[in-house]
Design an enzyme around this catalytic site. Sequence first.
Site, PDB file in Angstrom:
ATOM      1  N   ASP A 197      28.334  74.026  50.168  1.00 13.81           N
ATOM      2  CA  ASP A 197      27.320  73.336  49.382  1.00 13.81           C
ATOM      3  C   ASP A 197      26.624  72.347  50.313  1.00 13.81           C
ATOM      4  O   ASP A 197      27.136  71.269  50.583  1.00 13.81           O
ATOM      5  CB  ASP A 197      27.966  72.640  48.180  1.00 13.81           C
ATOM      6  N   TYR A 233      30.958  66.946  45.014  1.00 14.76           N
ATOM      7  CA  TYR A 233      30.146  67.067  43.807  1.00 14.76           C
ATOM      8  C   TYR A 233      29.251  68.279  43.961  1.00 14.76           C
ATOM      9  O   TYR A 233      28.685  68.497  45.034  1.00 14.76           O
ATOM     10  CB  TYR A 233      29.301  65.797  43.602  1.00 14.76           C
ATOM     11  N   LYS A 254      17.460  69.359  47.904  1.00 15.95           N
ATOM     12  CA  LYS A 254      17.058  68.011  48.324  1.00 15.95           C
ATOM     13  C   LYS A 254      16.092  67.982  49.513  1.00 15.95           C
ATOM     14  O   LYS A 254      14.915  68.244  49.351  1.00 15.95           O
ATOM     15  CB  LYS A 254      18.308  67.191  48.624  1.00 15.95           C
TER      16      LYS A 254
END
Length: 444
Positions: free
Chosen positions: A247, A144, A275
């Site tokens: 990523d 994702y 994050k």
Amino acid sequence: MLAYKWDNSKMYNTRLKKYLPGGVHYNFRLPWEETPIHFVRGKDSRLWDMDGNEYLDFYAKFGAMIVGHNNQRYNEELKKWIGRAMAVNHTDLDTEVCELIIKHIPSAEMVRFGLSGTEMVQNALRLARAYTGKNRFIRFEGNYHGNADNIMGGRAIDRKRPVPKDYPGDYKGTLGRAKDILETQSFILPWNDLETLEEVVTTYADEICAIITEPISINGGGIMPQAGYLEKMRALCDEHNIVLIFDEIITGFRVGLGGGQALLNIKPDLTTLGKAMGGGGLPVSALVGKAEIMKLYESKKVIHAGTFNGYPLGLAAVKATLEILGEDNGSCYGRMAENAAQIYEIFKSAAKAVDLPLVIQGPLTCASYHCQEYEAKSPREISYDTQFKDIVINSSLAKYGILVSSISRMYLNITLNADDIEFFRERVSPALAEARQIIDDTFK
Ligand code: PMP
């Protein structure tokens, strides 16, 4: 113990629903219903809601919350910066924060900042197109990379030319995603499948500007790359003028100070971070990588914009977080891993006691559980039935005060202690007994 009731949260949410669609800030995973729990306070690994219920928080705001709730040192650092220059383009904090990131992330030579993972991924792709002069990128099933239309969903019908196509029920049947860009911008391949990757890259090298992957497929279910997979991916990129993008929005500063790339010893060309880099309190993301590519921004031929890029409080959050995580050579990661190992043992034996299959896989600080007998070696090996069961376990755990992230991810934080492990031990058994009942009723 009795399952939690959420009378106050529910009542409050009914009022909210009039104004906020669905009463939620995020409805990615709908149509299945999540109970919106309204929290009022947090400290370390614990949260308290409007009904006075106490939780152990492994949801951790999708993995962002790594320094724990209300970390005093983190808060103090932020307070130092509040009241100075809060919204300007540049401050006297910029260099120090870039240096901190570059010190830890092996492939980082230069840095740019943003607010979300989604935007950093799009910026990485734009740089890759500019650098190579090519347009199409390779992405993988189960990974994702944010909620932009060019990178969500689709599946390859033609395995020889695997452009992702929309299909009925894709992304839980959601509507409104632009179709043309899905098909024209990427190829989608199974993850951890070296042969397919090699075949597609060598066949279509002239079209491919980038390969984007999570170095460890956390979104795919906590799956480690098979031996040689990322090494070969690196070599293919070098051979064919393709930009390798890791990523690391989840893995960055979560699986260790150097992220997945340090753990696995592979250097990508570009990396996205987010994050955990901001500790959990503030949104801040970064795109880092080779100077040769990042310097395309200097030529001003490639755009990177954003009103709040590099905002001082966000950079202060990064500074505080990296200083906290980096203390004593990053010893917090070892402690987190030890606690994690204990928790997962307790979890597995509680599942065994009620006769539920349960595997726990992935890096210890962000592992996933799966209600199946075997460890998945690719996202394809986690069936819809397993995902359903995982969600049942997720909601049963919540009813007994243990929060895990979607679908079945457990994000630990550095404040976790023996009391938290005991809390987990007490709560997990009744939660799994209830989950077992629901699963039995569903699959009988
Ligand atoms: N990349 C990965 C690997 C992610 O897990 C996420 C978020 N779950 C994103 C990108 C998107 O980040 P954001 O939600 O901050 O836009």
